[in-house]
Write an enzyme that holds these catalytic residues in place. Sequence first.
Site, PDB file in Angstrom:
ATOM      1  N   TYR A   1     -12.638 -30.039  15.543  1.00 30.73           N
ATOM      2  CA  TYR A   1     -14.064 -29.734  15.407  1.00 30.73           C
ATOM      3  C   TYR A   1     -14.519 -30.112  14.007  1.00 30.73           C
ATOM      4  CZ  TYR A   1     -13.858 -27.085  19.792  1.00 30.73           C
ATOM      5  OH  TYR A   1     -13.709 -26.720  21.109  1.00 30.73           O
ATOM      6  N   GLU A   2     -15.787 -30.456  13.867  1.00 28.75           N
ATOM      7  CA  GLU A   2     -16.254 -30.971  12.585  1.00 28.75           C
ATOM      8  C   GLU A   2     -16.247 -29.915  11.484  1.00 28.75           C
ATOM      9  OE1 GLU A   2     -19.939 -32.622  13.835  1.00 28.75           O
ATOM     10  OE2 GLU A   2     -21.022 -30.744  13.727  1.00 28.75           O
TER      11      GLU A   2
END
Lengths: 256, 256, 284, 284
Positions: B50-51
């Site tokens: 996930y970013e």
Amino acid sequence: MNAYTQNEIMIIAAARALRNEDICFVGIGAPSAACNLARLTHAPDITLIYESGTIATRPDVLPLSIGDGDLCDTALTTVSVPEMFRYWLQGGRMSVGFLGGAQIDRYANLNTTVVGDYHKPKVRLPGGGGAPEIATNCGEIFIIMAMGKRAFVETLPFITSMGHGATGRERRSLGVKTKGPTKLITDLCVFEPDHETKEMTVASIHPGVTRGRIAENCGWAPAFAADMGETPAPTARELEVLRDIQARTKAAHARS
Amino acid sequence: MNAYTQNEIMIIAAARALRNEDICFVGIGAPSAACNLARLTHAPDITLIYESGTIATRPDVLPLSIGDGDLCDTALTTVSVPEMFRYWLQGGRMSVGFLGGAQIDRYANLNTTVVGDYHKPKVRLPGGGGAPEIATNCGEIFIIMAMGKRAFVETLPFITSMGHGATGRERRSLGVKTKGPTKLITDLCVFEPDHETKEMTVASIHPGVTRGRIAENCGWAPAFAADMGETPAPTARELEVLRDIQARTKAAHARS
Amino acid sequence: MARFSTLAEAVRENVHDGDVVAMEGFTHLIPFAAGHEVIRQGLKRLTLIRMTPDIIYDQMIGMGCADKLVFSWGGNPGVGSTHRIRDAVENAWPKALELEEHSHAAMANAYEAGAANLPFAVLRGYIGVDLPKVNPRIKSVTCPYTGEVLATVPALRPDVGIVHACRADRAGNVLIEGIVGCQKEVVLASKRVIVTVEEIVDDLGAASPNAVVLPSWTLGAVVAVPGGAFPAYAHGYYKRANSFYIAWDKISRERESFLAWMKENVLEKGPEAFAVHAGKRAAS
Amino acid sequence: MARFSTLAEAVRENVHDGDVVAMEGFTHLIPFAAGHEVIRQGLKRLTLIRMTPDIIYDQMIGMGCADKLVFSWGGNPGVGSTHRIRDAVENAWPKALELEEHSHAAMANAYEAGAANLPFAVLRGYIGVDLPKVNPRIKSVTCPYTGEVLATVPALRPDVGIVHACRADRAGNVLIEGIVGCQKEVVLASKRVIVTVEEIVDDLGAASPNAVVLPSWTLGAVVAVPGGAFPAYAHGYYKRANSFYIAWDKISRERESFLAWMKENVLEKGPEAFAVHAGKRAAS
């Protein structure tokens, strides 16, 4: 008066230049000894940073290398080497950078790269390491070097890191806003840059040292400041702390 | 046959597109559901990123945001956001980027920025976030979006992230070497790009859906592949795992 | 060198009308208590920078603190729109809001360049998209070795950086753990820094020699505000209040309900009101 | 995805004559065992990259493995010269050695750019110094916002990156703690990667969520070589053998004593010889 060597007064005079509030980027060798002496005497809160990434380190013995385990074990935190050079050095976080060198000129430019022609060197020295960017990104620079005609030279074969430049005016002309070398601490005296010319000028002479002896050990005719004083002799406490850490260091390096 | 909703088959069809060996950059919402369903069914070793910086995370419930604590708690390691975008996304480490969007065109370009004029928007959408660089730096892109004429449009008011470009030829002309959108998974069918034109073309229709219904929910006249098949219906196991994680998620979000 | 102070003092001394202010925290450790203090002190004409202007900036912009927003994704994560930001952009209520819009990659790189004292950042980004057409700050450089053209963004160097962290020691050194976002970069890129922390302790208890620690001398004011990241979360302290994020959608949808909520929960409260959220620790 | 193998296999499969090889470890975690294996396999014409080519490259260059050295500081730290490197540079023994010389800042930035898949790095460096006059790889770019001219160096993208780390888990994920140097950057910048580790364990035991962990899928070969960083050290395992660094000065000063030492300690030994140094753990 306490007996001491010229090397001891050099390290002690260098240590005194540091302030309790300094954030200091520490070179290995004599700079490291001076910085840790300052921390163990008058500047207990000084922040010492080594290019290995260790921030606010408090080594019990002097490291042999820039990245001995003791530096990390006693540090507030340890960052990667790219982060150290990008955020911390280039980021302008250091008030002082403490350097040594193999050769120096009157404007405190340093050579640690080659003696002779770069492509056909007489002596190949280690190279610049962190010094080129330390010299321009720290608030000011202290240099520690023992004098001698092979070290203090009229013309450097190679400028590894900039002091005040070839003519003393290069920092300004290149847009560099940091101060550059403000102190050059040697075994015989302490130099500071002349306000106008930026030539490194003898600001204080160590006890018992003559002007003649300084001149004999300098590759150019050194200037002496009008208000030149005498370096205060090492105190018993300074000598004790310095010798103590050096003895601990020697014992530790022999063991490991 | 198991009863299921069109939303469920969309997520399940999307999950099936992922492989056990994928390194997947996960967008929030439906992409996150599909990726975690894949991990909990046929792709147990898939790496989800996930970013927020969480690498190889295995959340027990679906995160509401891209940075819920559960993502970090179950990750192999968590890096800073600049590092995530520099070393991991731009570094070319992701085999798949999984995106959603507000609007899409026939070349799978996405808009999540504005409806109407950028400077005088009718509707101001959230903006691009990670999508512009996900779209070009991941090996390939999967997109998950429910069909509808306001979402599947003839002409985008704004290109937030590039699919195959305005004419289908822009990736090559701009020197982009990654594949771009290879699958567009909807609630009615799965599109894949035509080999020649790169126009997104219906590759499989979900059970019970007609060509007409797809056309009615598409702002352009959709092309159907010559070898178009039917999407296999969700299995009991797929539905069970999906409903289970969604129930856990709903309960957890109500509690916290 | 960090100075311990109250939140009111810290904001009064460090934030001024018209400042460029970055309040970061990527989902985790969002400085909500500090945002509320900025609102209470009635600061105006701020340029607000934040990758993800979610509820915290929805509140500040809805209360009229900002003239400009620099951002890369604006929304209530997993829920929907930030209605107050939309109302400012679409209807200029309570006042017009200028937007400078980037991608996440560009913002992260711009903070990174700010921390590294570079004037700009280079990224392999913004390819084939429309944002460079509407944001003139996005430019390019040519690689002097390969001839490749790459995107650039100017470095972010805020007047004030505000972050929330796990804890500080008594010397003012600060530990951040978990999703560390771009907090280190914001702190190092900013001229002045305010850090709120969950607690002040004798020993940071950093479990790894490489933990993210911000030395005291990189910080300005350090303020203990237990629970100060609510409804975001603090790793090891309390969980994200996802239910509040969902509830915010309704609260913020209309101007009246928004203003009533702000009056009751911000204007008439102080930072100590956040402590109740820290108290949920045992339950998390 | 990482594959567990022997050191001999790992070097045979990943390192070829003429390759560009980076072996990193900033004082800490230097991959000595891997360097010895490269020597034993008689690899030739390598371009060796390393910020601080100390004893490990003194050995490899003295044994004729390299045609070129890319570096920023070459010496035996705290002791003096690397005599074998000097002999190669000054006297072309055992063969001529081309130098590409940088500063530490430039090398660190060049690895960083390699990891970030950028073709070049920008730094505020090389100001007022002679290195750019002798290294044509140092160029410049102009900031598109301020007009400032900044130095550039090309990104480093080695064919092979070789590092030593603390430990790997059974999936091949690797933990590095302590002075982490530029190991993460080298691994991510390199086409192929060999990691030697002190031990392979069931659980990495990373004490912080932000510990430096290299996922298995960023690595090639993972090899357990206990003691493999000797005479450098491994955080939490054994200390730096400063006495060996001091002793190396005498060993390496003359060609004969160097060759005799290499024969006895490298050519006639294998990686298992390093285990004795790991055994000092209790004493450290």
